[in-house]
Design an enzyme around this catalytic site. Structure first.
Site, PDB file in Angstrom:
ATOM      1  N   LYS A  85       0.832  -1.197   0.000  1.00 26.13           N
ATOM      2  CA  LYS A  85       0.000   0.000   0.000  1.00 26.13           C
ATOM      3  C   LYS A  85       0.880   1.266   0.000  1.00 26.13           C
ATOM      4  CE  LYS A  85      -4.430   1.251   1.718  1.00 26.13           C
ATOM      5  NZ  LYS A  85      -5.536   0.704   0.981  1.00 26.13           N
TER       6      LYS A  85
ATOM      7  N   ARG B 157      14.191   1.463   9.460  1.00 28.86           N
ATOM      8  CA  ARG B 157      14.554   1.764  10.851  1.00 28.86           C
ATOM      9  C   ARG B 157      14.952   0.457  11.527  1.00 28.86           C
ATOM     10  NH1 ARG B 157      10.995   4.999  15.384  1.00 28.86           N
ATOM     11  NH2 ARG B 157       9.692   3.135  15.383  1.00 28.86           N
TER      12      ARG B 157
ATOM     13  N   GLU C  92      15.377  10.770  21.123  1.00 29.12           N
ATOM     14  CA  GLU C  92      14.082  10.605  21.801  1.00 29.12           C
ATOM     15  C   GLU C  92      14.245  10.331  23.283  1.00 29.12           C
ATOM     16  OE1 GLU C  92      12.074   7.315  19.808  1.00 29.12           O
ATOM     17  OE2 GLU C  92      13.972   6.420  19.258  1.00 29.12           O
TER      18      GLU C  92
ATOM     19  N   HIS D 233       0.154   6.898   8.979  1.00 27.46           N
ATOM     20  CA  HIS D 233      -1.051   6.408   8.287  1.00 27.46           C
ATOM     21  C   HIS D 233      -1.148   7.056   6.906  1.00 27.46           C
ATOM     22  CE1 HIS D 233      -5.341   5.712   7.474  1.00 27.46           C
ATOM     23  NE2 HIS D 233      -5.289   4.760   8.400  1.00 27.46           N
TER      24      HIS D 233
ATOM     25  N   ASP E 238      14.151  44.056   5.390  1.00 22.21           N
ATOM     26  CA  ASP E 238      15.594  44.139   5.149  1.00 22.21           C
ATOM     27  C   ASP E 238      16.163  42.743   4.970  1.00 22.21           C
ATOM     28  OD1 ASP E 238      15.701  43.270   7.740  1.00 22.21           O
ATOM     29  OD2 ASP E 238      17.029  44.858   8.479  1.00 22.21           O
TER      30      ASP E 238
HETATM   31  N1  COA Z   1       1.374   2.117   5.842  1.00 26.30           N
HETATM   32  C1  COA Z   1       0.704   1.556   4.815  1.00 26.30           C
HETATM   33  N2  COA Z   1      -0.603   1.229   4.879  1.00 26.30           N
HETATM   34  C2  COA Z   1      -1.238   1.485   6.027  1.00 26.30           C
HETATM   35  C3  COA Z   1      -0.604   2.075   7.123  1.00 26.30           C
HETATM   36  C4  COA Z   1       0.772   2.388   7.014  1.00 26.30           C
HETATM   37  N3  COA Z   1       1.457   2.926   8.027  1.00 26.30           N
HETATM   38  N4  COA Z   1      -1.495   2.232   8.126  1.00 26.30           N
HETATM   39  C5  COA Z   1      -2.658   1.770   7.661  1.00 26.30           C
HETATM   40  N5  COA Z   1      -2.512   1.298   6.408  1.00 26.30           N
HETATM   41  C6  COA Z   1      -3.549   0.721   5.530  1.00 26.30           C
HETATM   42  C7  COA Z   1      -4.318  -0.377   6.230  1.00 26.30           C
HETATM   43  O1  COA Z   1      -3.687  -1.621   6.030  1.00 26.30           O
HETATM   44  C8  COA Z   1      -5.647  -0.298   5.536  1.00 26.30           C
HETATM   45  O2  COA Z   1      -5.527  -0.923   4.279  1.00 26.30           O
HETATM   46  P1  COA Z   1      -6.831  -1.637   3.606  1.00 26.30           P
HETATM   47  O3  COA Z   1      -7.873  -0.565   3.480  1.00 26.30           O
HETATM   48  O4  COA Z   1      -6.314  -2.105   2.294  1.00 26.30           O
HETATM   49  O5  COA Z   1      -7.211  -2.741   4.526  1.00 26.30           O
HETATM   50  C9  COA Z   1      -5.803   1.200   5.277  1.00 26.30           C
HETATM   51  O6  COA Z   1      -4.486   1.730   5.250  1.00 26.30           O
HETATM   52  C10 COA Z   1      -6.615   1.914   6.312  1.00 26.30           C
HETATM   53  O7  COA Z   1      -6.067   1.651   7.583  1.00 26.30           O
HETATM   54  P2  COA Z   1      -6.949   1.774   8.906  1.00 26.30           P
HETATM   55  O8  COA Z   1      -7.953   0.671   8.937  1.00 26.30           O
HETATM   56  O9  COA Z   1      -7.457   3.162   9.020  1.00 26.30           O
HETATM   57  O10 COA Z   1      -5.890   1.580  10.036  1.00 26.30           O
HETATM   58  P3  COA Z   1      -5.409   0.208  10.702  1.00 26.30           P
HETATM   59  O11 COA Z   1      -6.267  -0.055  11.893  1.00 26.30           O
HETATM   60  O12 COA Z   1      -5.292  -0.860   9.684  1.00 26.30           O
HETATM   61  O13 COA Z   1      -3.945   0.577  11.196  1.00 26.30           O
HETATM   62  C11 COA Z   1      -2.245   1.428  12.573  1.00 26.30           C
HETATM   63  C12 COA Z   1      -3.713   1.519  12.198  1.00 26.30           C
HETATM   64  C13 COA Z   1      -1.909   2.536  13.543  1.00 26.30           C
HETATM   65  C14 COA Z   1      -1.965   0.067  13.207  1.00 26.30           C
HETATM   66  C15 COA Z   1      -1.423   1.596  11.257  1.00 26.30           C
HETATM   67  O14 COA Z   1      -1.728   2.850  10.730  1.00 26.30           O
HETATM   68  C16 COA Z   1       0.052   1.405  11.377  1.00 26.30           C
HETATM   69  O15 COA Z   1       0.531   0.270  11.440  1.00 26.30           O
HETATM   70  N6  COA Z   1       0.841   2.495  11.369  1.00 26.30           N
HETATM   71  C17 COA Z   1       2.257   2.421  11.450  1.00 26.30           C
HETATM   72  C18 COA Z   1       2.675   2.134  12.875  1.00 26.30           C
HETATM   73  C19 COA Z   1       4.146   2.246  13.079  1.00 26.30           C
HETATM   74  O16 COA Z   1       4.923   1.949  12.176  1.00 26.30           O
HETATM   75  N7  COA Z   1       4.577   2.680  14.281  1.00 26.30           N
HETATM   76  C20 COA Z   1       5.955   2.842  14.598  1.00 26.30           C
HETATM   77  C21 COA Z   1       6.464   4.222  14.350  1.00 26.30           C
HETATM   78  S1  COA Z   1       5.753   5.455  15.351  1.00 26.30           S
HETATM   79 MG    MG Z   2      10.562   5.870  19.348  1.00 22.06          MG
END
Ligand code: COA
Ligand code: MG
Length: 289
Positions: free
Chosen positions: A20, A66, A129, A223, A270
């Protein structure tokens, strides 16, 4: 240095999310082997990341990984798996001193030598951090020529400070400001904290804008919905560009008439305003003379 307005974290073991992310127009994608990957999934995540780096097209997005922090004991195995797949850069979390960055740099250099890649071609971004990381920013910023950016990790920092995370983020203001200040002093990019609430996009825009106004060049995101608003917040608007260009035009005109300072709309203009106008145009990729 390449533009890093939004840097999207993706759990490194989640192929669905990686695919994605690869299809988004986001400046940087971070495959996260650290906190987004569960402890019992690290090995799987390494393999998936190495594989996607070699097989998936990420468009124009930068491909960052990372790794885990050195004290975890996982970093060397992360790098052993990832570096042969030639990521565009490595993000090192929980950095507290120059030695962390230098150790990573020498491991990267060995991989570059072994593979015949240009030395110095894989940059490092350090996440600061912790309280100790913040007070040691001067040595961290000067640690190594590979270092291109400092990320301010807001959530871990708040935990280390024993602070309460508030909506205004006042508890993080000093540390965010310190990151901007030190990054500017050593000509590095400063990347702002994550906005964890991915549903309130108005709040995201407000927080991204506040970071941009402080001097950050980009922001970490988590996201897909956050990509567009954040990249927009770090891109100058048309009217801001026009105003900057007009400022520079009038400045040049006044200079040739022997006048350094002049007034526009009742305010003095300036040299510092002109420098800031040029900074803004640089962010819009518009070159001035
Ligand atoms: N990268 C790529 N795709 C993502 C994504 C991300 N960071 N976060 C969500 N998506 C995708 C989901 O898989 C979903 O896909 P689909 O519609 O094909 O099923 C769509 O985007 C919508 O997601 P949503 O349902 O709103 O959220 P979620 O509950 O699936 O995920 C999190 C929420 C927070 C778990 C997710 O956003 C995530 O994993 N974020 C990254 C977390 C991370 O890396 N943290 C460490 C650094 S701070
Ligand atoms: Mg951290």
């Amino acid at each position: 240095m390449r533009s890093r307005r939004a840097l999207l974290y993706v759990p490194a073991d989640d192929l669905h999310k990686i695919n994605k992310a690869a299809n988004l127009s986001v400046d940087s994608i971070i495959l996260d082997l650290e906190d987004a990957t569960a402890t019992n999934r690290k090995q799987e995540a390494r393999q998936i990341s190495a594989n996607v780096l070699q097989t998936i097209q990420f468009g124009d997005s930068e491909r960052l990984v990372r790794v885990n922090p050195f004290f975890s004991g996982l970093t060397e195995a992360d790098l052993e798996a990832i570096l042969p797949a030639k990521p565009d850069g490595i993000i090192l979390p929980k950095v507290i001193n120059a030695a962390d960055v230098q150790t990573l740099s020498s491991i990267i250099q060995s991989a570059e030598q072994k593979n015949g890649w240009q030395i110095g071609s894989i940059p490092i971004i350090a996440v600061v951090e912790s309280a100790l990381g913040i007070i040691q920013l001067p040595q961290i910023c000067q640690a190594d020529a590979r270092l291109q950016a400092i990320i301010c990790g807001g959530e871990d920092l708040a935990a280390d400070l024993n602070a309460i995370r508030t909506r205004s983020a006042k508890e993080l203001f000093y540390a965010r400001s310190a990151v901007v200040l030190h990054a500017a002093a050593y000509k590095l990019q400063a990347i702002d904290m994550v906005t964890a609430d991915f549903t309130d996009l108005d709040f995201l825009v407000e927080e991204a804008r506040s970071g941009m106004e402080m001097g950050f060049s980009g922001k970490q995101i988590i996201h897909p919905n956050q990509v567009e608003p954040v990249q927009k917040a770090f891109t100058p608007e048309e009217d801001e560009i026009r105003y900057a260009q007009e400022l520079i035009r009038q400045f040049n005109e006044n200079q040739s008439n022997g006048q350094g300072a002049f007034a526009i709309d009742g305010a003095m203009v300036d040299m510092p305003m002109i420098t800031r106008a040029k900074n803004l145009l640089a962010r819009a990729n518009i070159t001035t003379e």
